[in-house]
Design a protein around this motif. Structure first.
Motif, short mmCIF file in Angstrom:
data_model
loop_
_atom_site.label_atom_id
_atom_site.label_comp_id
_atom_site.label_asym_id
_atom_site.label_seq_id
_atom_site.Cartn_x
_atom_site.Cartn_y
_atom_site.Cartn_z
N THR A 99 16.45 49.61 60.91
CA THR A 99 15.74 48.73 59.99
C THR A 99 16.00 47.28 60.38
O THR A 99 17.16 46.88 60.54
CB THR A 99 16.22 48.95 58.54
N LEU A 100 14.94 46.51 60.55
CA LEU A 100 15.07 45.06 60.75
C LEU A 100 15.22 44.44 59.37
O LEU A 100 14.30 44.49 58.56
CB LEU A 100 13.86 44.49 61.48
N VAL A 101 16.40 43.88 59.09
CA VAL A 101 16.70 43.35 57.76
C VAL A 101 16.28 41.89 57.64
O VAL A 101 15.62 41.50 56.68
CB VAL A 101 18.20 43.51 57.44
N ARG A 102 16.64 41.06 58.64
CA ARG A 102 16.25 39.64 58.58
C ARG A 102 16.44 38.99 59.94
O ARG A 102 17.13 39.50 60.81
CB ARG A 102 17.05 38.89 57.53
N VAL A 103 15.82 37.82 60.08
CA VAL A 103 15.93 37.01 61.30
C VAL A 103 16.40 35.63 60.88
O VAL A 103 15.85 35.03 59.94
CB VAL A 103 14.57 36.91 62.03
N VAL A 104 17.44 35.11 61.54
CA VAL A 104 17.96 33.78 61.27
C VAL A 104 17.69 32.92 62.50
O VAL A 104 18.25 33.16 63.57
CB VAL A 104 19.48 33.81 60.96
N ASP A 105 16.79 31.93 62.33
CA ASP A 105 16.38 31.09 63.45
C ASP A 105 16.27 29.63 62.99
O ASP A 105 15.42 29.32 62.18
CB ASP A 105 15.04 31.57 63.98
N PRO A 106 17.12 28.76 63.46
CA PRO A 106 18.19 28.97 64.43
C PRO A 106 19.46 29.47 63.75
O PRO A 106 19.65 29.29 62.56
CB PRO A 106 18.40 27.58 65.02
N ALA A 107 20.32 30.09 64.55
CA ALA A 107 21.63 30.54 64.07
C ALA A 107 22.69 29.59 64.64
O ALA A 107 22.56 29.09 65.76
CB ALA A 107 21.89 31.97 64.52
#
Length: 194
Positions: free
Chosen positions: A77-85
């Motif tokens: 499962t793709l939960v979230r994307v943090v951009d930028p990290a």
């Protein structure tokens, strides 16, 4: 699979276009248009397994994937994307001004009958809008816990963590891919980020 093509798992099946009109037969031979359509369909059949199917970005969409060995099955499962990290260690190496970090949180559930023992970072890839592919890293960020180098899950076990990617500063993330067996399994999950 022949020719190194990889089978891709859809989050939802795509509708197929169908022309309800039957081809018009010509006495003694088929029309050229029918041959061209047949050739196009044959090429499409060969390409479809190599084209990843999309799931919504960070929507909690789960894709069930198989590994290359019997009993290997994982729901990812793709939960979230943090951009930028931001790097977790302010004293450690930071991205230079031409790059940035992107962290992707994944949830893994072993739905197979075999023990899952693999490294999630090299199993994951991020693609940018120009088609460039970036390998996952075990770089810690302030987005949250990273996966350990090796994750071991008994059947029914779950794990959740981040995989980090280093991208050029102006790259536009377009998709995340994941495959078992260090990213080498034939079954590939694909989440569109656009």
């Amino acid at each position: 699979m022949p020719c190194g093509l990889r089978r891709v798992r859809d989050a939802a099946p795509a509708p197929h276009a169908h022309d309800p009109r039957p081809p018009r037969p010509f006495p003694g031979r088929e029309p050229r248009r029918h041959h061209a359509r047949r050739a196009s369909l044959a090429a499409l059949v060969l390409l479809v397994p190599a084209l990843p199917a999309a799931a919504a970005a960070g929507s909690g969409e789960t894709i069930s994937l198989s590994g290359n060995e019997p009993g290997q099955r994982l729901d990812v499962t793709l939960v979230r994307v943090v951009d930028p990290a931001t790097p977790a260690d302010p004293e450690g190496p930071a991205p230079d001004t031409s790059t940035r970090l992107v962290a992707v949180r994944l949830r893994l559930e072993n739905t197979g009958t075999a023990v899952y023992k693999d490294s999630p970072a090299p199993s994951a890839h991020l693609l940018d809008a120009s088609g460039q592919r970036f390998a996952g890293l075990n770089t810690a960020t302030t987005a949250g816990d990273s996966f350990p180098d090796t994750v071991m899950l008994s059947p029914g076990g779950t794990a959740e963590g981040h995989v980090t990617f280093r991208l050029p500063e102006h790259a536009v993330p377009a998709a995340v891919q994941f495959a078992l067996n260090g990213g080498l399994a034939d079954d590939v999950g694909h989440w569109s980020l656009r």
